[in-house]
Design a protein around this motif. Sequence first.
Motif, short mmCIF file in Angstrom:
data_model
loop_
_atom_site.label_atom_id
_atom_site.label_comp_id
_atom_site.label_asym_id
_atom_site.label_seq_id
_atom_site.Cartn_x
_atom_site.Cartn_y
_atom_site.Cartn_z
N VAL A 40 0.72 -1.14 0.06
CA VAL A 40 -0.17 0.03 0.15
C VAL A 40 0.91 1.24 -0.04
N LEU A 46 -0.94 -0.58 -6.55
CA LEU A 46 -2.39 -0.40 -6.24
C LEU A 46 -3.29 -0.05 -7.43
N VAL A 56 -13.48 -2.40 -2.30
CA VAL A 56 -12.01 -2.51 -1.71
C VAL A 56 -12.13 -2.83 -0.08
N HIS A 58 -9.93 -2.59 2.98
CA HIS A 58 -8.65 -2.32 3.22
C HIS A 58 -8.15 -2.72 4.65
N THR A 74 -3.00 4.05 3.51
CA THR A 74 -4.68 4.14 3.41
C THR A 74 -5.13 5.34 2.33
N VAL A 77 -4.66 4.16 -0.79
CA VAL A 77 -5.62 3.21 -1.17
C VAL A 77 -7.08 3.89 -1.52
N VAL A 89 -14.87 1.73 -0.19
CA VAL A 89 -13.88 1.33 0.40
C VAL A 89 -13.99 1.15 1.63
N VAL A 91 -12.61 0.48 5.33
CA VAL A 91 -11.29 0.45 6.02
C VAL A 91 -11.42 -0.05 7.35
#
Length: 177
Positions: A40, A46, A56, A58, A74, A77, A89, A91
Amino acid sequence: GCRLVERLVEQDVPVRPLVRRPQSAVRLARLPVELALCDVRRVEDLQNAFRGAEVVYHCAGSAQSDRETIVDGTMHVLRTAEQNGVRRVVVFSSMLAYGDPPMDGVVNEDHPLLRSVTSYGAAKRKMELACLDFARSSRVEVVVLQPTCVFGQFAPDFVAGPLESRLSGSFFLMERA
């Protein structure tokens, strides 16, 4: 991350796990998935990995609590997801982003992210604040989850580790004053 991939595969969700090191993928190698080596901290990794992705998850982290992986990684990402048309996304953060709140009372999504006594918690706090800031101006849905305690068969900190230390006679409990 491995358990999440296993669960998604069990539900027939197409998945492309990204792993930083091949030795991290031992559990995943038995699954019908396309593994991709990815760090990452490297945007170019990525870019290739996110092509065609809709969601995604993460889960990347760092035991060293380094900003480069937890915060900057992050953000890589999130930005790369946006560039590749990813819709959402998710997280994975930590309850440690709340710092050291009082033991009485309720801690929920409205509770302030306090200064943490640990570098890991401080990095997670910075990451969450950056995620919220990014979400305000992005079309990507950003979901931040804050697990309180990760446990199970492959969780060394809360299951396997304490059991192994108990068997070796080195187990102890710490109480908060």
